[in-house]
Design a protein around this motif. Structure first.
Motif, PDB file in Angstrom:
ATOM      1  N   GLY A 143       0.811  -1.211   0.000  1.00 45.37           N
ATOM      2  CA  GLY A 143       0.000   0.000   0.000  1.00 45.37           C
ATOM      3  C   GLY A 143       0.839   1.253   0.000  1.00 45.37           C
ATOM      4  O   GLY A 143       2.079   1.208  -0.067  1.00 45.37           O
ATOM      5  N   ARG A 144       0.146   2.366   0.085  1.00 42.39           N
ATOM      6  CA  ARG A 144       0.786   3.687   0.083  1.00 42.39           C
ATOM      7  C   ARG A 144       0.188   4.509   1.223  1.00 42.39           C
ATOM      8  O   ARG A 144      -1.030   4.503   1.428  1.00 42.39           O
ATOM      9  CB  ARG A 144       0.546   4.396  -1.252  1.00 42.39           C
ATOM     10  N   VAL A 145       1.056   5.206   1.946  1.00 45.63           N
ATOM     11  CA  VAL A 145       0.620   6.062   3.038  1.00 45.63           C
ATOM     12  C   VAL A 145       0.810   7.514   2.602  1.00 45.63           C
ATOM     13  O   VAL A 145       1.894   7.908   2.169  1.00 45.63           O
ATOM     14  CB  VAL A 145       1.411   5.792   4.327  1.00 45.63           C
ATOM     15  N   SER A 146      -0.256   8.287   2.697  1.00 42.83           N
ATOM     16  CA  SER A 146      -0.201   9.680   2.260  1.00 42.83           C
ATOM     17  C   SER A 146      -0.888  10.570   3.286  1.00 42.83           C
ATOM     18  O   SER A 146      -1.576  10.098   4.199  1.00 42.83           O
ATOM     19  CB  SER A 146      -0.876   9.838   0.891  1.00 42.83           C
ATOM     20  N   MET A 176       0.958  10.750  14.552  1.00 39.98           N
ATOM     21  CA  MET A 176      -0.332  10.257  14.068  1.00 39.98           C
ATOM     22  C   MET A 176      -0.291   8.739  13.946  1.00 39.98           C
ATOM     23  O   MET A 176       0.697   8.163  13.500  1.00 39.98           O
ATOM     24  CB  MET A 176      -0.682  10.903  12.730  1.00 39.98           C
ATOM     25  N   GLN A 177      -1.390   8.095  14.342  1.00 39.32           N
ATOM     26  CA  GLN A 177      -1.463   6.641  14.331  1.00 39.32           C
ATOM     27  C   GLN A 177      -2.872   6.207  13.975  1.00 39.32           C
ATOM     28  O   GLN A 177      -3.861   6.827  14.380  1.00 39.32           O
ATOM     29  CB  GLN A 177      -1.085   6.086  15.704  1.00 39.32           C
ATOM     30  N   GLU A 178      -2.970   5.153  13.200  1.00 34.37           N
ATOM     31  CA  GLU A 178      -4.271   4.557  12.911  1.00 34.37           C
ATOM     32  C   GLU A 178      -4.066   3.117  12.457  1.00 34.37           C
ATOM     33  O   GLU A 178      -2.933   2.671  12.230  1.00 34.37           O
ATOM     34  CB  GLU A 178      -5.033   5.349  11.850  1.00 34.37           C
ATOM     35  N   TYR A 179      -5.185   2.419  12.356  1.00 33.70           N
ATOM     36  CA  TYR A 179      -5.167   1.031  11.898  1.00 33.70           C
ATOM     37  C   TYR A 179      -6.094   0.934  10.690  1.00 33.70           C
ATOM     38  O   TYR A 179      -7.193   1.498  10.704  1.00 33.70           O
ATOM     39  CB  TYR A 179      -5.622   0.090  13.025  1.00 33.70           C
ATOM     40  N   TRP A 180      -5.601   0.232   9.667  1.00 32.90           N
ATOM     41  CA  TRP A 180      -6.390   0.149   8.449  1.00 32.90           C
ATOM     42  C   TRP A 180      -7.753  -0.495   8.761  1.00 32.90           C
ATOM     43  O   TRP A 180      -7.825  -1.488   9.475  1.00 32.90           O
ATOM     44  CB  TRP A 180      -5.647  -0.706   7.420  1.00 32.90           C
ATOM     45  N   ALA A 199      -3.593  -2.112   0.854  1.00 30.00           N
ATOM     46  CA  ALA A 199      -4.132  -1.420   2.036  1.00 30.00           C
ATOM     47  C   ALA A 199      -3.477  -0.040   2.120  1.00 30.00           C
ATOM     48  O   ALA A 199      -2.470   0.147   2.800  1.00 30.00           O
ATOM     49  CB  ALA A 199      -3.874  -2.234   3.301  1.00 30.00           C
ATOM     50  N   ASP A 200      -4.053   0.913   1.384  1.00 35.39           N
ATOM     51  CA  ASP A 200      -3.569   2.292   1.441  1.00 35.39           C
ATOM     52  C   ASP A 200      -4.067   2.960   2.714  1.00 35.39           C
ATOM     53  O   ASP A 200      -5.089   2.570   3.280  1.00 35.39           O
ATOM     54  CB  ASP A 200      -4.057   3.089   0.228  1.00 35.39           C
ATOM     55  N   ALA A 201      -3.357   3.974   3.133  1.00 33.02           N
ATOM     56  CA  ALA A 201      -3.757   4.694   4.348  1.00 33.02           C
ATOM     57  C   ALA A 201      -3.548   6.185   4.161  1.00 33.02           C
ATOM     58  O   ALA A 201      -2.587   6.613   3.518  1.00 33.02           O
ATOM     59  CB  ALA A 201      -2.961   4.205   5.560  1.00 33.02           C
TER      60      ALA A 201
END
Length: 414
Positions: free
Chosen positions: A139-142, A200-204, A226-228
Protein backbone atom coordinates in the motif's frame (compact mmCIF):
# COMPACT_ATOMS: atom_id res chain seq x y z
CA UNK A 1 2.40 -26.42 7.24
CA UNK A 2 3.90 -29.65 8.63
CA UNK A 3 2.81 -33.20 8.04
CA UNK A 4 4.06 -36.63 9.18
CA UNK A 5 5.28 -37.89 12.50
CA UNK A 6 7.38 -35.79 14.88
CA UNK A 7 10.65 -37.21 16.10
CA UNK A 8 12.47 -36.09 19.24
CA UNK A 9 10.54 -32.81 19.66
CA UNK A 10 8.92 -31.43 22.76
CA UNK A 11 8.86 -34.65 24.70
CA UNK A 12 12.49 -34.29 25.72
CA UNK A 13 12.02 -30.63 26.69
CA UNK A 14 8.98 -31.56 28.80
CA UNK A 15 10.89 -34.36 30.54
CA UNK A 16 13.80 -32.03 31.31
CA UNK A 17 11.41 -29.45 32.74
CA UNK A 18 9.94 -32.13 35.01
CA UNK A 19 13.42 -33.02 36.25
CA UNK A 20 14.08 -29.34 36.96
CA UNK A 21 10.84 -29.06 38.95
CA UNK A 22 11.72 -32.11 41.11
CA UNK A 23 15.44 -31.61 41.66
CA UNK A 24 15.72 -27.84 41.45
CA UNK A 25 18.82 -28.33 39.32
CA UNK A 26 19.28 -26.28 36.13
CA UNK A 27 18.89 -28.03 32.80
CA UNK A 28 22.30 -27.90 31.09
CA UNK A 29 22.46 -26.49 27.57
CA UNK A 30 25.29 -28.87 26.72
CA UNK A 31 26.58 -32.14 28.09
CA UNK A 32 30.18 -32.32 29.24
CA UNK A 33 32.54 -34.45 27.12
CA UNK A 34 29.95 -34.70 24.31
CA UNK A 35 29.82 -33.27 20.80
CA UNK A 36 27.32 -31.04 19.09
CA UNK A 37 24.11 -32.32 17.63
CA UNK A 38 22.44 -31.91 14.23
CA UNK A 39 19.01 -31.73 12.66
CA UNK A 40 17.68 -32.72 9.28
CA UNK A 41 14.43 -32.60 7.39
CA UNK A 42 12.68 -31.92 4.11
CA UNK A 43 10.72 -28.97 2.73
CA UNK A 44 8.00 -29.24 0.08
CA UNK A 45 5.10 -27.24 -1.26
CA UNK A 46 1.52 -28.16 -0.37
CA UNK A 47 1.44 -30.62 -3.30
CA UNK A 48 4.46 -32.47 -1.98
CA UNK A 49 6.94 -31.09 -4.52
CA UNK A 50 10.42 -30.51 -3.10
CA UNK A 51 11.45 -26.90 -2.58
CA UNK A 52 15.12 -26.16 -3.19
CA UNK A 53 16.80 -22.95 -1.99
CA UNK A 54 14.75 -22.56 1.22
CA UNK A 55 16.81 -21.07 4.04
CA UNK A 56 16.41 -23.10 7.26
CA UNK A 57 17.62 -21.22 10.37
CA UNK A 58 18.06 -22.53 13.90
CA UNK A 59 17.69 -19.93 16.68
CA UNK A 60 18.26 -19.86 20.43
CA UNK A 61 16.95 -17.00 22.58
CA UNK A 62 16.56 -14.74 19.58
CA UNK A 63 20.04 -15.43 18.20
CA UNK A 64 20.83 -17.23 14.96
CA UNK A 65 22.99 -20.29 15.67
CA UNK A 66 23.24 -22.19 12.34
CA UNK A 67 21.43 -22.32 9.03
CA UNK A 68 21.34 -24.33 5.82
CA UNK A 69 19.67 -24.19 2.42
CA UNK A 70 17.55 -27.02 1.02
CA UNK A 71 18.98 -28.91 -1.95
CA UNK A 72 17.26 -30.03 -5.14
CA UNK A 73 15.33 -32.68 -3.21
CA UNK A 74 14.15 -30.15 -0.60
CA UNK A 75 16.42 -31.72 2.02
CA UNK A 76 18.49 -29.86 4.58
CA UNK A 77 20.86 -30.82 7.36
CA UNK A 78 22.17 -28.38 9.95
CA UNK A 79 25.13 -29.52 12.00
CA UNK A 80 27.37 -28.18 14.75
CA UNK A 81 24.38 -27.29 16.94
CA UNK A 82 25.22 -26.99 20.66
CA UNK A 83 22.82 -29.29 22.52
CA UNK A 84 19.82 -27.42 23.90
CA UNK A 85 16.10 -28.24 24.26
CA UNK A 86 14.86 -24.81 23.14
CA UNK A 87 15.68 -24.28 19.50
CA UNK A 88 13.11 -22.76 17.19
CA UNK A 89 13.41 -23.06 13.45
CA UNK A 90 12.51 -20.64 10.68
CA UNK A 91 11.83 -21.55 7.04
CA UNK A 92 12.23 -18.66 4.60
CA UNK A 93 12.04 -18.46 0.82
CA UNK A 94 14.50 -15.81 -0.45
CA UNK A 95 12.51 -15.55 -3.69
CA UNK A 96 9.40 -14.60 -1.74
CA UNK A 97 7.09 -17.10 -3.44
CA UNK A 98 6.36 -19.07 -0.27
CA UNK A 99 5.25 -17.88 3.14
CA UNK A 100 7.79 -17.69 5.93
CA UNK A 101 6.92 -19.97 8.82
CA UNK A 102 8.35 -21.43 11.99
CA UNK A 103 8.46 -25.08 12.76
CA UNK A 104 5.84 -26.77 13.43
CA UNK A 105 3.48 -24.84 11.05
CA UNK A 106 3.74 -21.79 13.27
CA UNK A 107 2.95 -18.28 12.02
CA UNK A 108 5.79 -15.82 12.85
CA UNK A 109 3.11 -13.27 13.73
CA UNK A 110 1.79 -15.54 16.47
CA UNK A 111 4.94 -15.49 18.60
CA UNK A 112 4.51 -19.12 19.66
CA UNK A 113 7.26 -21.67 19.07
CA UNK A 114 7.38 -25.42 18.74
CA UNK A 115 10.74 -26.04 20.41
CA UNK A 116 13.14 -28.51 18.84
CA UNK A 117 15.50 -30.24 21.30
CA UNK A 118 19.01 -30.98 20.03
CA UNK A 119 20.78 -33.89 21.73
CA UNK A 120 24.56 -34.26 21.89
CA UNK A 121 26.11 -36.43 19.18
CA UNK A 122 22.69 -37.11 17.65
CA UNK A 123 20.88 -36.05 14.50
CA UNK A 124 17.26 -35.10 15.07
CA UNK A 125 14.90 -35.72 12.18
CA UNK A 126 12.21 -33.05 11.96
CA UNK A 127 8.74 -33.48 10.54
CA UNK A 128 8.54 -32.46 6.89
CA UNK A 129 7.59 -28.83 6.37
CA UNK A 130 5.03 -27.88 3.71
CA UNK A 131 5.33 -24.21 2.80
CA UNK A 132 2.25 -22.37 1.57
CA UNK A 133 2.06 -19.83 -1.23
CA UNK A 134 2.99 -16.42 0.16
CA UNK A 135 0.40 -13.69 0.61
CA UNK A 136 1.28 -10.00 0.37
CA UNK A 137 -0.06 -6.75 1.75
CA UNK A 138 1.09 -3.61 0.01
CA UNK A 139 0.00 0.00 0.00
CA UNK A 140 0.79 3.69 0.08
CA UNK A 141 0.62 6.06 3.04
CA UNK A 142 -0.20 9.68 2.26
CA UNK A 143 -1.38 12.84 3.96
CA UNK A 144 -4.88 14.19 3.60
CA UNK A 145 -3.45 16.53 0.98
CA UNK A 146 -2.33 13.52 -1.06
CA UNK A 147 1.39 13.92 -0.36
CA UNK A 148 3.37 10.71 0.35
CA UNK A 149 4.59 10.24 3.92
CA UNK A 150 8.00 8.60 4.22
CA UNK A 151 9.28 6.92 7.38
CA UNK A 152 5.91 5.64 8.60
CA UNK A 153 6.24 2.46 10.68
CA UNK A 154 3.90 -0.22 9.33
CA UNK A 155 3.13 -3.06 11.74
CA UNK A 156 1.26 -6.29 11.18
CA UNK A 157 -1.03 -7.91 13.75
CA UNK A 158 -2.30 -11.47 13.62
CA UNK A 159 -5.96 -11.68 14.65
CA UNK A 160 -7.32 -14.71 16.46
CA UNK A 161 -10.86 -14.16 17.69
CA UNK A 162 -10.86 -11.15 20.01
CA UNK A 163 -7.11 -11.08 20.51
CA UNK A 164 -4.16 -9.92 18.46
CA UNK A 165 -0.43 -10.54 18.41
CA UNK A 166 2.16 -8.57 16.48
CA UNK A 167 4.54 -9.92 13.91
CA UNK A 168 8.25 -9.45 14.32
CA UNK A 169 8.27 -7.99 10.80
CA UNK A 170 7.60 -4.29 10.36
CA UNK A 171 8.09 -2.10 7.35
CA UNK A 172 8.91 1.57 6.92
CA UNK A 173 7.42 3.53 4.06
CA UNK A 174 9.87 4.72 1.41
CA UNK A 175 10.19 8.17 -0.15
CA UNK A 176 7.03 7.55 -2.19
CA UNK A 177 5.07 6.51 0.92
CA UNK A 178 4.91 2.88 -0.20
CA UNK A 179 5.40 -0.34 1.75
CA UNK A 180 5.23 -4.08 1.07
CA UNK A 181 4.86 -6.90 3.59
CA UNK A 182 5.42 -10.20 1.84
CA UNK A 183 5.96 -13.89 2.60
CA UNK A 184 2.82 -13.96 4.77
CA UNK A 185 1.07 -17.14 5.80
CA UNK A 186 -2.66 -17.31 5.07
CA UNK A 187 -4.38 -15.81 8.11
CA UNK A 188 -6.33 -12.75 9.23
CA UNK A 189 -4.34 -9.60 9.89
CA UNK A 190 -4.73 -5.95 10.83
CA UNK A 191 -2.22 -3.39 9.58
CA UNK A 192 -1.13 -0.50 11.81
CA UNK A 193 0.49 2.79 10.81
CA UNK A 194 2.50 5.18 13.00
CA UNK A 195 4.22 8.36 11.85
CA UNK A 196 6.98 9.25 14.38
CA UNK A 197 7.33 12.73 12.88
CA UNK A 198 3.79 13.78 13.81
CA UNK A 199 2.65 11.13 16.28
CA UNK A 200 -0.33 10.26 14.07
CA UNK A 201 -1.46 6.64 14.33
CA UNK A 202 -4.27 4.56 12.91
CA UNK A 203 -5.17 1.03 11.90
CA UNK A 204 -6.39 0.15 8.45
CA UNK A 205 -8.99 1.23 7.46
CA UNK A 206 -9.25 4.45 9.58
CA UNK A 207 -9.45 2.60 12.90
CA UNK A 208 -8.49 4.57 15.99
CA UNK A 209 -7.68 1.40 17.96
CA UNK A 210 -6.16 -1.94 17.04
CA UNK A 211 -9.35 -3.95 17.26
CA UNK A 212 -11.18 -1.02 15.70
CA UNK A 213 -9.25 -1.63 12.49
CA UNK A 214 -10.55 -3.59 9.52
CA UNK A 215 -9.26 -7.16 9.41
CA UNK A 216 -7.73 -8.50 6.18
CA UNK A 217 -8.28 -12.21 5.57
CA UNK A 218 -5.46 -13.52 3.36
CA UNK A 219 -5.49 -16.73 1.40
CA UNK A 220 -2.37 -18.37 -0.01
CA UNK A 221 -0.92 -16.36 -2.90
CA UNK A 222 -3.29 -13.42 -2.36
CA UNK A 223 -2.14 -9.82 -2.72
CA UNK A 224 -4.15 -7.09 -0.98
CA UNK A 225 -3.69 -3.33 -1.23
CA UNK A 226 -4.13 -1.42 2.04
CA UNK A 227 -3.57 2.29 1.44
CA UNK A 228 -3.76 4.69 4.35
CA UNK A 229 -4.34 8.39 4.76
CA UNK A 230 -2.87 9.71 7.99
CA UNK A 231 -4.69 12.78 9.14
CA UNK A 232 -7.71 14.38 7.53
CA UNK A 233 -9.34 17.77 7.64
CA UNK A 234 -8.82 19.67 10.89
CA UNK A 235 -12.22 20.24 12.48
CA UNK A 236 -13.50 23.03 14.70
CA UNK A 237 -15.84 21.56 17.32
CA UNK A 238 -16.59 24.77 19.24
CA UNK A 239 -16.68 28.16 17.53
CA UNK A 240 -14.12 30.87 18.37
CA UNK A 241 -15.26 33.75 20.58
CA UNK A 242 -14.22 37.36 21.20
CA UNK A 243 -13.82 38.94 24.63
CA UNK A 244 -13.45 42.62 25.40
CA UNK A 245 -15.45 45.81 24.74
CA UNK A 246 -15.76 46.72 21.04
CA UNK A 247 -14.56 50.28 21.40
CA UNK A 248 -11.85 52.32 19.79
CA UNK A 249 -8.60 51.78 21.69
CA UNK A 250 -9.91 48.81 23.72
CA UNK A 251 -8.26 45.42 23.08
CA UNK A 252 -10.36 42.54 21.75
CA UNK A 253 -8.99 39.06 22.50
CA UNK A 254 -9.73 35.91 20.49
CA UNK A 255 -10.44 32.54 22.07
CA UNK A 256 -9.92 29.78 19.47
CA UNK A 257 -12.71 27.44 20.59
CA UNK A 258 -12.12 23.68 20.39
CA UNK A 259 -10.43 21.72 17.59
CA UNK A 260 -9.70 18.16 16.49
CA UNK A 261 -7.00 16.88 16.56
CA UNK A 262 -5.30 18.33 19.61
CA UNK A 263 -1.98 20.10 19.40
CA UNK A 264 -2.55 21.90 16.09
CA UNK A 265 -1.13 25.33 15.21
CA UNK A 266 -3.66 28.18 15.23
CA UNK A 267 -3.55 31.51 13.43
CA UNK A 268 -5.96 34.47 13.71
CA UNK A 269 -7.28 36.98 11.21
CA UNK A 270 -9.62 39.85 12.12
CA UNK A 271 -12.50 40.69 9.80
CA UNK A 272 -13.93 44.19 10.27
CA UNK A 273 -17.34 45.01 8.85
CA UNK A 274 -18.08 43.70 5.37
CA UNK A 275 -14.41 43.50 4.39
CA UNK A 276 -13.88 40.71 1.84
CA UNK A 277 -10.15 41.10 1.20
CA UNK A 278 -8.23 38.82 3.60
CA UNK A 279 -4.82 40.07 2.47
CA UNK A 280 -5.01 43.26 4.52
CA UNK A 281 -6.73 41.85 7.59
CA UNK A 282 -4.97 42.32 10.94
CA UNK A 283 -3.54 39.12 12.44
CA UNK A 284 -2.73 37.85 15.92
CA UNK A 285 -4.84 36.85 18.89
CA UNK A 286 -5.46 40.49 19.97
CA UNK A 287 -6.97 43.36 17.95
CA UNK A 288 -7.42 46.99 18.98
CA UNK A 289 -10.16 48.78 16.96
CA UNK A 290 -9.34 52.18 15.47
CA UNK A 291 -11.50 55.18 14.65
CA UNK A 292 -11.95 53.76 11.13
CA UNK A 293 -13.84 50.81 12.67
CA UNK A 294 -16.52 52.91 14.40
CA UNK A 295 -19.97 51.50 13.68
CA UNK A 296 -18.62 48.24 12.22
CA UNK A 297 -18.77 44.74 13.70
CA UNK A 298 -15.64 42.65 14.25
CA UNK A 299 -15.21 38.90 13.77
CA UNK A 300 -12.18 36.66 14.21
CA UNK A 301 -11.30 34.03 11.60
CA UNK A 302 -9.23 31.13 13.00
CA UNK A 303 -7.24 28.63 10.92
CA UNK A 304 -5.87 25.34 12.30
CA UNK A 305 -2.92 23.61 10.62
CA UNK A 306 -0.84 20.48 11.23
CA UNK A 307 1.61 18.46 9.18
CA UNK A 308 -0.26 15.89 7.11
CA UNK A 309 -3.70 17.43 7.72
CA UNK A 310 -5.87 19.64 5.58
CA UNK A 311 -6.34 23.05 7.25
CA UNK A 312 -9.58 23.78 9.06
CA UNK A 313 -11.16 27.21 9.55
CA UNK A 314 -13.81 28.73 11.79
CA UNK A 315 -15.37 32.18 12.19
CA UNK A 316 -16.65 33.75 15.39
CA UNK A 317 -19.98 35.50 15.76
CA UNK A 318 -19.79 39.26 15.10
CA UNK A 319 -19.23 41.67 17.95
CA UNK A 320 -21.46 44.65 18.63
CA UNK A 321 -20.63 47.66 16.43
CA UNK A 322 -17.41 49.35 17.45
CA UNK A 323 -18.12 52.41 19.60
CA UNK A 324 -16.02 55.55 19.68
CA UNK A 325 -13.56 55.89 22.51
CA UNK A 326 -14.71 58.02 25.40
CA UNK A 327 -13.05 61.26 26.32
CA UNK A 328 -11.18 60.63 29.55
CA UNK A 329 -10.83 63.15 32.35
CA UNK A 330 -7.30 63.07 33.69
CA UNK A 331 -7.44 66.01 36.16
CA UNK A 332 -10.89 67.11 37.36
CA UNK A 333 -11.80 70.78 36.85
CA UNK A 334 -12.16 72.71 40.12
CA UNK A 335 -13.74 75.94 41.35
CA UNK A 336 -11.34 78.70 42.34
CA UNK A 337 -11.88 82.06 44.01
CA UNK A 338 -13.48 83.22 47.30
CA UNK A 339 -17.05 81.94 47.73
CA UNK A 340 -18.56 85.17 49.13
CA UNK A 341 -21.49 87.26 47.99
CA UNK A 342 -20.31 89.80 45.41
CA UNK A 343 -17.17 87.86 44.54
CA UNK A 344 -16.47 85.95 41.28
CA UNK A 345 -15.84 82.18 41.10
CA UNK A 346 -13.95 80.57 38.26
CA UNK A 347 -13.72 76.97 37.04
CA UNK A 348 -10.46 75.48 35.74
CA UNK A 349 -10.35 73.60 32.45
CA UNK A 350 -8.98 70.36 33.88
CA UNK A 351 -6.90 67.89 31.88
CA UNK A 352 -8.29 65.43 29.32
CA UNK A 353 -7.41 62.62 26.97
CA UNK A 354 -7.22 63.49 24.15
CA UNK A 355 -5.80 66.86 24.99
CA UNK A 356 -7.66 68.63 22.15
CA UNK A 357 -11.14 68.72 23.60
CA UNK A 358 -13.94 71.27 23.52
CA UNK A 359 -15.42 72.09 26.91
CA UNK A 360 -18.79 73.48 27.91
CA UNK A 361 -19.77 74.63 31.39
CA UNK A 362 -22.98 74.81 33.38
CA UNK A 363 -23.17 76.29 36.88
CA UNK A 364 -25.53 74.86 39.50
CA UNK A 365 -26.63 76.46 42.77
CA UNK A 366 -28.39 74.36 45.39
CA UNK A 367 -28.68 71.62 42.78
CA UNK A 368 -30.57 73.81 40.32
CA UNK A 369 -29.23 74.90 36.97
CA UNK A 370 -28.50 78.62 36.77
CA UNK A 371 -29.90 80.03 33.55
CA UNK A 372 -27.30 81.56 31.24
CA UNK A 373 -24.49 80.56 33.62
CA UNK A 374 -22.44 78.73 30.98
CA UNK A 375 -19.20 80.66 31.10
CA UNK A 376 -16.15 79.83 33.14
CA UNK A 377 -17.08 82.59 35.63
CA UNK A 378 -19.99 83.17 37.99
CA UNK A 379 -20.67 86.34 40.05
CA UNK A 380 -22.16 85.42 43.39
CA UNK A 381 -25.30 87.29 44.47
CA UNK A 382 -27.16 87.53 47.75
CA UNK A 383 -29.60 84.87 46.53
CA UNK A 384 -26.71 82.41 46.54
CA UNK A 385 -25.87 82.96 50.20
CA UNK A 386 -25.51 79.71 52.17
CA UNK A 387 -26.01 77.53 49.14
CA UNK A 388 -23.78 74.95 47.47
CA UNK A 389 -22.30 75.86 44.09
CA UNK A 390 -20.82 73.42 41.59
CA UNK A 391 -20.13 73.16 37.86
CA UNK A 392 -20.88 70.43 35.31
CA UNK A 393 -18.14 70.25 32.64
CA UNK A 394 -18.77 68.47 29.35
CA UNK A 395 -15.81 67.62 27.09
CA UNK A 396 -16.05 66.53 23.45
CA UNK A 397 -13.52 65.45 20.82
CA UNK A 398 -13.68 64.13 17.28
CA UNK A 399 -14.33 60.34 17.04
CA UNK A 400 -14.88 60.16 20.80
CA UNK A 401 -17.82 59.86 23.07
CA UNK A 402 -18.26 62.98 25.26
CA UNK A 403 -17.39 62.90 28.94
CA UNK A 404 -19.14 64.79 31.77
CA UNK A 405 -17.59 65.48 35.14
CA UNK A 406 -18.62 67.61 38.12
CA UNK A 407 -16.49 69.86 40.23
CA UNK A 408 -16.52 69.65 43.97
CA UNK A 409 -19.09 71.93 45.62
CA UNK A 410 -18.33 75.12 47.52
CA UNK A 411 -20.65 76.91 49.98
CA UNK A 412 -21.31 80.65 49.53
CA UNK A 413 -20.62 82.78 52.63
CA UNK A 414 -21.19 86.40 53.55
Amino acid sequence: MNRGRRLLLTGTATWLAAVLAVTGAPVPSAVADSGPGAAQGRVTDTDGNPLPGIVVSFHLAGQLVRQDETDATGTYEVGQLPPDPHYYVEFRDPAGDFATEWYFDRNPADWTYQFVPIEPDETTTLVDTEMEDAATITGRVSSAAGEPIAGVAVSLWLIRGDSASSTRTAQTTDATGRYTIGRLKPATYIVGFYDPATGMQEYWDNGATLLGGTAIALSGGASVTADAVLGGTITNTMAPTISGRPEVGQALTASPGAWTPAGIALTYRWVVGADSDPTDDPTGAVYVPSAADIGKTVRVHVTGTAIGWLPGTALSAPSAPVAPAAVVNVVRPRITGVARVGRTLRVSRGEWEPAAVRRSFQWYVAGRRVNSATARRLVLRSAHLGKQVKVRVRATAADHRPAIVWTRSVRVRR
